[in-house]
Design a protein around this motif. Structure first.
Motif, PDB file in Angstrom:
ATOM      1  N   GLU A   1      -6.052  33.981  -3.475  1.00  0.00           N
ATOM      2  CA  GLU A   1      -5.474  32.452  -4.131  1.00  0.00           C
ATOM      3  C   GLU A   1      -5.937  31.478  -3.056  1.00  0.00           C
ATOM      4  O   GLU A   1      -6.472  30.314  -3.606  1.00  0.00           O
ATOM      5  N   PHE A   2      -5.692  31.378  -1.829  1.00  0.00           N
ATOM      6  CA  PHE A   2      -6.052  30.445  -0.955  1.00  0.00           C
ATOM      7  C   PHE A   2      -7.657  30.098  -0.832  1.00  0.00           C
ATOM      8  O   PHE A   2      -7.912  28.985  -0.754  1.00  0.00           O
ATOM      9  N   GLU A   3      -8.349  31.087  -0.965  1.00  0.00           N
ATOM     10  CA  GLU A   3      -9.908  31.141  -1.115  1.00  0.00           C
ATOM     11  C   GLU A   3     -10.250  30.267  -2.271  1.00  0.00           C
ATOM     12  O   GLU A   3     -10.926  29.245  -2.074  1.00  0.00           O
ATOM     13  N   ARG A   4      -9.476  30.630  -3.481  1.00  0.00           N
ATOM     14  CA  ARG A   4      -9.875  29.870  -4.661  1.00  0.00           C
ATOM     15  C   ARG A   4      -9.679  28.643  -4.616  1.00  0.00           C
ATOM     16  O   ARG A   4     -10.101  27.483  -4.852  1.00  0.00           O
ATOM     17  N   PHE A   5      -8.439  28.304  -4.010  1.00  0.00           N
ATOM     18  CA  PHE A   5      -7.812  26.708  -3.658  1.00  0.00           C
ATOM     19  C   PHE A   5      -8.991  25.885  -2.867  1.00  0.00           C
ATOM     20  O   PHE A   5      -9.312  24.844  -3.114  1.00  0.00           O
ATOM     21  N   LEU A   6      -9.443  26.552  -1.689  1.00  0.00           N
ATOM     22  CA  LEU A   6     -10.289  25.955  -0.831  1.00  0.00           C
ATOM     23  C   LEU A   6     -11.723  25.553  -1.777  1.00  0.00           C
ATOM     24  O   LEU A   6     -12.181  24.589  -1.532  1.00  0.00           O
ATOM     25  N   THR A   7     -12.064  26.812  -2.516  1.00  0.00           N
ATOM     26  CA  THR A   7     -13.387  26.637  -3.293  1.00  0.00           C
ATOM     27  C   THR A   7     -12.924  25.418  -4.236  1.00  0.00           C
ATOM     28  O   THR A   7     -13.918  24.501  -4.368  1.00  0.00           O
ATOM     29  N   GLN A   8     -11.934  25.266  -4.743  1.00  0.00           N
ATOM     30  CA  GLN A   8     -11.668  23.907  -5.657  1.00  0.00           C
ATOM     31  C   GLN A   8     -11.879  22.563  -5.160  1.00  0.00           C
ATOM     32  O   GLN A   8     -12.354  21.852  -5.483  1.00  0.00           O
ATOM     33  N   PHE A   9     -11.521  22.438  -3.507  1.00  0.00           N
ATOM     34  CA  PHE A   9     -11.596  21.376  -2.819  1.00  0.00           C
ATOM     35  C   PHE A   9     -12.863  21.450  -2.174  1.00  0.00           C
ATOM     36  O   PHE A   9     -13.308  20.374  -1.211  1.00  0.00           O
ATOM     37  N   ASN A  10     -13.965  22.113  -2.512  1.00  0.00           N
ATOM     38  CA  ASN A  10     -15.184  22.116  -2.098  1.00  0.00           C
ATOM     39  C   ASN A  10     -15.386  22.675  -0.576  1.00  0.00           C
ATOM     40  O   ASN A  10     -16.226  21.702   0.129  1.00  0.00           O
ATOM     41  N   PHE A  11     -14.560  23.256   0.094  1.00  0.00           N
ATOM     42  CA  PHE A  11     -14.584  23.430   1.445  1.00  0.00           C
ATOM     43  C   PHE A  11     -15.865  24.458   1.814  1.00  0.00           C
ATOM     44  O   PHE A  11     -16.299  25.149   0.868  1.00  0.00           O
ATOM     45  N   TRP A  12     -16.561  24.282   2.720  1.00  0.00           N
ATOM     46  CA  TRP A  12     -17.614  25.141   3.105  1.00  0.00           C
ATOM     47  C   TRP A  12     -17.288  26.457   3.613  1.00  0.00           C
ATOM     48  O   TRP A  12     -16.260  26.786   4.038  1.00  0.00           O
ATOM     49  N   ALA A  13     -17.641  27.516   2.969  1.00  0.00           N
ATOM     50  CA  ALA A  13     -17.488  29.042   3.264  1.00  0.00           C
ATOM     51  C   ALA A  13     -15.899  29.417   3.141  1.00  0.00           C
ATOM     52  O   ALA A  13     -15.271  29.917   4.126  1.00  0.00           O
ATOM     53  N   PRO A  14     -15.305  29.370   1.900  1.00  0.00           N
ATOM     54  CA  PRO A  14     -13.877  29.402   1.784  1.00  0.00           C
ATOM     55  C   PRO A  14     -13.621  30.821   2.166  1.00  0.00           C
ATOM     56  O   PRO A  14     -12.477  31.072   2.652  1.00  0.00           O
ATOM     57  N   ARG A  15     -14.554  31.757   1.880  1.00  0.00           N
ATOM     58  CA  ARG A  15     -14.132  33.074   2.312  1.00  0.00           C
ATOM     59  C   ARG A  15     -13.842  33.418   4.047  1.00  0.00           C
ATOM     60  O   ARG A  15     -13.236  34.288   4.214  1.00  0.00           O
ATOM     61  N   LEU A  16     -14.566  32.560   4.622  1.00  0.00           N
ATOM     62  CA  LEU A  16     -14.575  32.523   6.075  1.00  0.00           C
ATOM     63  C   LEU A  16     -13.140  31.415   6.448  1.00  0.00           C
ATOM     64  O   LEU A  16     -12.258  31.947   7.422  1.00  0.00           O
ATOM     65  N   MET A  17     -13.328  30.220   5.811  1.00  0.00           N
ATOM     66  CA  MET A  17     -12.432  29.454   6.290  1.00  0.00           C
ATOM     67  C   MET A  17     -10.634  29.621   5.921  1.00  0.00           C
ATOM     68  O   MET A  17      -9.843  29.047   6.558  1.00  0.00           O
ATOM     69  N   ALA A  18     -10.589  30.325   4.771  1.00  0.00           N
ATOM     70  CA  ALA A  18      -9.298  30.668   4.261  1.00  0.00           C
ATOM     71  C   ALA A  18      -8.308  31.686   5.495  1.00  0.00           C
ATOM     72  O   ALA A  18      -7.395  30.866   5.967  1.00  0.00           O
ATOM     73  N   PRO A  19      -8.932  32.545   5.688  1.00  0.00           N
ATOM     74  CA  PRO A  19      -8.686  33.389   7.133  1.00  0.00           C
ATOM     75  C   PRO A  19      -8.295  32.565   8.287  1.00  0.00           C
ATOM     76  O   PRO A  19      -7.526  32.715   8.972  1.00  0.00           O
ATOM     77  N   LEU A  20      -9.215  31.849   8.710  1.00  0.00           N
ATOM     78  CA  LEU A  20      -9.333  30.902   9.856  1.00  0.00           C
ATOM     79  C   LEU A  20      -8.237  30.070  10.001  1.00  0.00           C
ATOM     80  O   LEU A  20      -7.310  29.696  10.851  1.00  0.00           O
ATOM     81  N   CYS A  21      -8.231  29.405   8.817  1.00  0.00           N
ATOM     82  CA  CYS A  21      -7.164  28.283   8.520  1.00  0.00           C
ATOM     83  C   CYS A  21      -5.860  28.927   8.676  1.00  0.00           C
ATOM     84  O   CYS A  21      -4.666  28.425   9.456  1.00  0.00           O
ATOM     85  N   VAL A  22      -5.627  29.875   7.872  1.00  0.00           N
ATOM     86  CA  VAL A  22      -4.109  30.650   7.836  1.00  0.00           C
ATOM     87  C   VAL A  22      -3.689  31.274   9.189  1.00  0.00           C
ATOM     88  O   VAL A  22      -2.440  30.824   9.611  1.00  0.00           O
ATOM     89  N   TRP A  23      -4.612  31.926  10.007  1.00  0.00           N
ATOM     90  CA  TRP A  23      -4.334  32.396  11.158  1.00  0.00           C
ATOM     91  C   TRP A  23      -4.195  31.396  12.263  1.00  0.00           C
ATOM     92  O   TRP A  23      -3.341  31.581  13.150  1.00  0.00           O
ATOM     93  N   ALA A  24      -4.963  30.367  12.158  1.00  0.00           N
ATOM     94  CA  ALA A  24      -4.924  29.218  13.111  1.00  0.00           C
ATOM     95  C   ALA A  24      -3.349  28.562  12.773  1.00  0.00           C
ATOM     96  O   ALA A  24      -2.473  28.540  13.805  1.00  0.00           O
TER      97      ALA A  24
END
Length: 141
Positions: free
Chosen positions: A45-68
């Motif tokens: 769901e967070f990956e889809r959220f990032l996709t909605q806001f045009n984040f680069w590589a949401p599949r990578l960025m979602a876990p990176l952001c969450v774990w950070a």
């Protein structure tokens, strides 16, 4: 008169104030990220959220952001590597303000913006006396 105006006696509680601020900020970061860590559905769901806001590589960025956020929260609660946690928190939430909250009104910015400035505070001030950072620093002396 000067003591009444500037309340210098309160300065002795500065480390206690940092401790309380670290605990509540760290607890918030842990709380807002833990569900994404422990649930694949929430992470997706967070990956889809990032996709909605045009984040680069949401599949990578979602876990990176969450774990950070999760690890910074633990770091702040413990007062361990606090300056690093402050820098990472600042970066994560600058990106959040820029990519997600920019189009919102000021109240919409507020939670992420406060985390930017809390990150700056922890990066510049450190954890204070009541922290593992301080205990480790004393052992190195």
């Amino acid at each position: 008169m000067r003591d009444w105006l500037f309340l210098p006696a309160l300065a002795r509680f500065g480390d206690l104030g940092l401790l309380l601020l670290r605990l509540v900020t760290g607890a918030f970061l842990i709380w807002q990220s833990h569900d994404n860590i422990f649930s694949a559905a929430r992470m997706h769901e967070f990956e889809r959220f990032l996709t909605q806001f045009n984040f680069w590589a949401p599949r990578l960025m979602a876990p990176l952001c969450v774990w950070a956020q999760f690890l910074c929260g633990i770091s702040l609660v413990l007062g361990l590597a606090t300056r690093w946690a402050g820098l990472v928190t600042t970066f994560v939430f600058i990106v959040a303000v820029w990519m997600v909250h920019w189009r919102q009104d000021f109240p919409g910015w507020w939670p992420a913006l406060i985390l930017v400035f809390l990150g700056i505070l922890f990066a510049t001030q450190g954890a204070g006396r009541y922290a593992l950072d301080a205990m480790l620093a004393r052992k190195q002396e």
